[in-house]
Design a protein around this motif. Structure first.
Motif, PDB file in Angstrom:
ATOM      1  N   LEU A 146       0.861  -1.191   0.000  1.00 52.85           N
ATOM      2  CA  LEU A 146       0.000   0.000   0.000  1.00 52.85           C
ATOM      3  C   LEU A 146       0.889   1.231   0.000  1.00 52.85           C
ATOM      4  O   LEU A 146       1.945   1.244   0.629  1.00 52.85           O
ATOM      5  CB  LEU A 146      -0.899   0.025   1.240  1.00 52.85           C
ATOM      6  CG  LEU A 146      -1.934  -1.090   1.350  1.00 52.85           C
ATOM      7  CD1 LEU A 146      -2.564  -1.074   2.730  1.00 52.85           C
ATOM      8  CD2 LEU A 146      -3.011  -0.897   0.298  1.00 52.85           C
ATOM      9  N   VAL A 147       0.442   2.285  -0.691  1.00 55.28           N
ATOM     10  CA  VAL A 147       1.179   3.541  -0.725  1.00 55.28           C
ATOM     11  C   VAL A 147       0.377   4.579   0.053  1.00 55.28           C
ATOM     12  O   VAL A 147      -0.819   4.753  -0.183  1.00 55.28           O
ATOM     13  CB  VAL A 147       1.397   4.007  -2.185  1.00 55.28           C
ATOM     14  CG1 VAL A 147       2.127   5.337  -2.197  1.00 55.28           C
ATOM     15  CG2 VAL A 147       2.174   2.970  -2.964  1.00 55.28           C
ATOM     16  N   TYR A 148       1.053   5.223   1.000  1.00 53.70           N
ATOM     17  CA  TYR A 148       0.427   6.276   1.800  1.00 53.70           C
ATOM     18  C   TYR A 148       1.086   7.606   1.457  1.00 53.70           C
ATOM     19  O   TYR A 148       2.296   7.668   1.246  1.00 53.70           O
ATOM     20  CB  TYR A 148       0.595   5.979   3.295  1.00 53.70           C
ATOM     21  CG  TYR A 148      -0.211   4.800   3.766  1.00 53.70           C
ATOM     22  CD1 TYR A 148      -1.519   4.956   4.185  1.00 53.70           C
ATOM     23  CD2 TYR A 148       0.331   3.518   3.793  1.00 53.70           C
ATOM     24  CE1 TYR A 148      -2.264   3.874   4.617  1.00 53.70           C
ATOM     25  CE2 TYR A 148      -0.403   2.433   4.225  1.00 53.70           C
ATOM     26  CZ  TYR A 148      -1.699   2.616   4.637  1.00 53.70           C
ATOM     27  OH  TYR A 148      -2.435   1.545   5.066  1.00 53.70           O
ATOM     28  N   PRO A 149       0.293   8.693   1.422  1.00 55.74           N
ATOM     29  CA  PRO A 149       0.846   9.994   1.039  1.00 55.74           C
ATOM     30  C   PRO A 149       1.879  10.554   2.013  1.00 55.74           C
ATOM     31  O   PRO A 149       2.764  11.303   1.612  1.00 55.74           O
ATOM     32  CB  PRO A 149      -0.365  10.913   0.972  1.00 55.74           C
ATOM     33  CG  PRO A 149      -1.562  10.067   1.110  1.00 55.74           C
ATOM     34  CD  PRO A 149      -1.140   8.733   1.599  1.00 55.74           C
ATOM     35  N   VAL A 151       0.417   6.863   7.533  1.00 60.60           N
ATOM     36  CA  VAL A 151       0.872   5.543   7.976  1.00 60.60           C
ATOM     37  C   VAL A 151       0.598   5.395   9.471  1.00 60.60           C
ATOM     38  O   VAL A 151       0.155   4.339   9.935  1.00 60.60           O
ATOM     39  CB  VAL A 151       2.373   5.345   7.660  1.00 60.60           C
ATOM     40  CG1 VAL A 151       2.864   4.021   8.219  1.00 60.60           C
ATOM     41  CG2 VAL A 151       2.627   5.409   6.176  1.00 60.60           C
ATOM     42  N   GLU A 152       0.837   6.452  10.226  1.00 59.76           N
ATOM     43  CA  GLU A 152       0.579   6.407  11.668  1.00 59.76           C
ATOM     44  C   GLU A 152      -0.906   6.201  11.952  1.00 59.76           C
ATOM     45  O   GLU A 152      -1.280   5.424  12.829  1.00 59.76           O
ATOM     46  CB  GLU A 152       1.070   7.699  12.327  1.00 59.76           C
ATOM     47  CG  GLU A 152       0.895   7.712  13.826  1.00 59.76           C
ATOM     48  CD  GLU A 152       1.377   9.001  14.459  1.00 59.76           C
ATOM     49  OE1 GLU A 152       1.227   9.126  15.686  1.00 59.76           O
ATOM     50  OE2 GLU A 152       1.913   9.874  13.745  1.00 59.76           O
ATOM     51  N   ARG A 153      -1.759   6.882  11.215  1.00 60.38           N
ATOM     52  CA  ARG A 153      -3.212   6.687  11.396  1.00 60.38           C
ATOM     53  C   ARG A 153      -3.617   5.251  11.089  1.00 60.38           C
ATOM     54  O   ARG A 153      -4.412   4.653  11.812  1.00 60.38           O
ATOM     55  CB  ARG A 153      -3.983   7.653  10.501  1.00 60.38           C
ATOM     56  CG  ARG A 153      -3.940   9.075  10.968  1.00 60.38           C
ATOM     57  CD  ARG A 153      -4.760   9.967  10.060  1.00 60.38           C
ATOM     58  NE  ARG A 153      -4.561  11.364  10.404  1.00 60.38           N
ATOM     59  CZ  ARG A 153      -4.548  12.355   9.536  1.00 60.38           C
ATOM     60  NH1 ARG A 153      -4.750  12.117   8.249  1.00 60.38           N
ATOM     61  NH2 ARG A 153      -4.354  13.586   9.930  1.00 60.38           N
ATOM     62  N   ALA A 154      -3.065   4.709  10.006  1.00 60.84           N
ATOM     63  CA  ALA A 154      -3.363   3.316   9.657  1.00 60.84           C
ATOM     64  C   ALA A 154      -2.834   2.366  10.724  1.00 60.84           C
ATOM     65  O   ALA A 154      -3.466   1.354  11.050  1.00 60.84           O
ATOM     66  CB  ALA A 154      -2.764   2.987   8.293  1.00 60.84           C
ATOM     67  N   TYR A 155      -1.695   2.687  11.307  1.00 64.85           N
ATOM     68  CA  TYR A 155      -1.112   1.882  12.380  1.00 64.85           C
ATOM     69  C   TYR A 155      -2.016   1.900  13.616  1.00 64.85           C
ATOM     70  O   TYR A 155      -2.266   0.871  14.240  1.00 64.85           O
ATOM     71  CB  TYR A 155       0.279   2.415  12.712  1.00 64.85           C
ATOM     72  CG  TYR A 155       1.018   1.644  13.771  1.00 64.85           C
ATOM     73  CD1 TYR A 155       1.657   0.445  13.472  1.00 64.85           C
ATOM     74  CD2 TYR A 155       1.098   2.117  15.079  1.00 64.85           C
ATOM     75  CE1 TYR A 155       2.337  -0.256  14.437  1.00 64.85           C
ATOM     76  CE2 TYR A 155       1.773   1.414  16.043  1.00 64.85           C
ATOM     77  CZ  TYR A 155       2.395   0.230  15.724  1.00 64.85           C
ATOM     78  OH  TYR A 155       3.068  -0.468  16.693  1.00 64.85           O
ATOM     79  N   GLY A 159      -5.008  -0.249  13.208  1.00 67.56           N
ATOM     80  CA  GLY A 159      -4.759  -1.669  13.083  1.00 67.56           C
ATOM     81  C   GLY A 159      -4.582  -2.141  11.646  1.00 67.56           C
ATOM     82  O   GLY A 159      -4.490  -3.338  11.402  1.00 67.56           O
ATOM     83  N   LEU A 160      -4.547  -1.221  10.693  1.00 69.19           N
ATOM     84  CA  LEU A 160      -4.348  -1.608   9.294  1.00 69.19           C
ATOM     85  C   LEU A 160      -2.893  -1.947   9.010  1.00 69.19           C
ATOM     86  O   LEU A 160      -2.599  -2.712   8.098  1.00 69.19           O
ATOM     87  CB  LEU A 160      -4.817  -0.478   8.368  1.00 69.19           C
ATOM     88  CG  LEU A 160      -6.290  -0.085   8.498  1.00 69.19           C
ATOM     89  CD1 LEU A 160      -6.593   1.128   7.636  1.00 69.19           C
ATOM     90  CD2 LEU A 160      -7.177  -1.255   8.115  1.00 69.19           C
ATOM     91  N   VAL A 161      -1.986  -1.356   9.763  1.00 75.70           N
ATOM     92  CA  VAL A 161      -0.559  -1.633   9.645  1.00 75.70           C
ATOM     93  C   VAL A 161      -0.105  -2.257  10.968  1.00 75.70           C
ATOM     94  O   VAL A 161      -0.327  -1.692  12.032  1.00 75.70           O
ATOM     95  CB  VAL A 161       0.243  -0.335   9.354  1.00 75.70           C
ATOM     96  CG1 VAL A 161       1.730  -0.624   9.329  1.00 75.70           C
ATOM     97  CG2 VAL A 161      -0.209   0.298   8.050  1.00 75.70           C
ATOM     98  N   ASP A 162       0.497  -3.437  10.874  1.00 75.33           N
ATOM     99  CA  ASP A 162       0.988  -4.137  12.062  1.00 75.33           C
ATOM    100  C   ASP A 162       2.449  -3.787  12.322  1.00 75.33           C
ATOM    101  O   ASP A 162       3.155  -3.356  11.413  1.00 75.33           O
ATOM    102  CB  ASP A 162       0.864  -5.654  11.873  1.00 75.33           C
ATOM    103  CG  ASP A 162      -0.578  -6.112  11.889  1.00 75.33           C
ATOM    104  OD1 ASP A 162      -1.383  -5.489  12.603  1.00 75.33           O
ATOM    105  OD2 ASP A 162      -0.887  -7.101  11.200  1.00 75.33           O
TER     106      ASP A 162
END
Length: 122
Positions: free
Chosen positions: A12-15, A20-24, A27-30
């Motif tokens: 996945l590419v994050y802007p 990335v921190e929000r996704a972390y 729980g989307l990023v482990d």
């Protein structure tokens, strides 16, 4: 600057790192997923990035209920200990003292866990 996150399901590419921190946090990023800047060649574990390592996931209601059940159990244990302290037999009084010490130990643990817990929403 864009960030690429490699998970077992794909990439996945994050802007930005904030995304990335929000996704972390969601729980989307482990912590075991790999992250790299789009222009970089080396992958790093998400848990090793300082920004993500400091980010804490929001505690669920289950943790708060577990703490509440422990407190209710300690109150009941304390009431039992108090009732045993006023008995005539020394054996029951001794058991009441032991139960009171156990209740105080459990309350110390509850207090320590509540102190360590991050504030809600942060």
């Amino acid at each position: 600057m864009k960030y690429v996150v490699r998970t077992p399901d794909g990439e996945l590419v994050y802007p930005s790192l904030l995304d990335v921190e929000r996704a972390y946090l969601q729980g989307l990023v482990d912590p075991d997923d790999e992250v790299r800047e789009e222009s970089a060649t080396t992958w790093r574990k998400a848990g090793s990035l300082p920004t993500l390592a400091q980010a804490r996931r929001a505690s669920t209601g289950a943790a708060q209920r577990g703490q509440m059940l422990t407190v209710v159990g300690v109150v009941l244990l304390g009431a039992l200990a108090l009732s045993l302290l006023f008995r005539d037999t020394w054996n029951l009084r001794l058991l009441g003292i032991v139960l009171a010490l156990a209740a105080s130990f459990m309350l110390t643990r509850v207090t320590f866990k509540a102190f360590k817990r991050p504030p809600p929403g942060g």
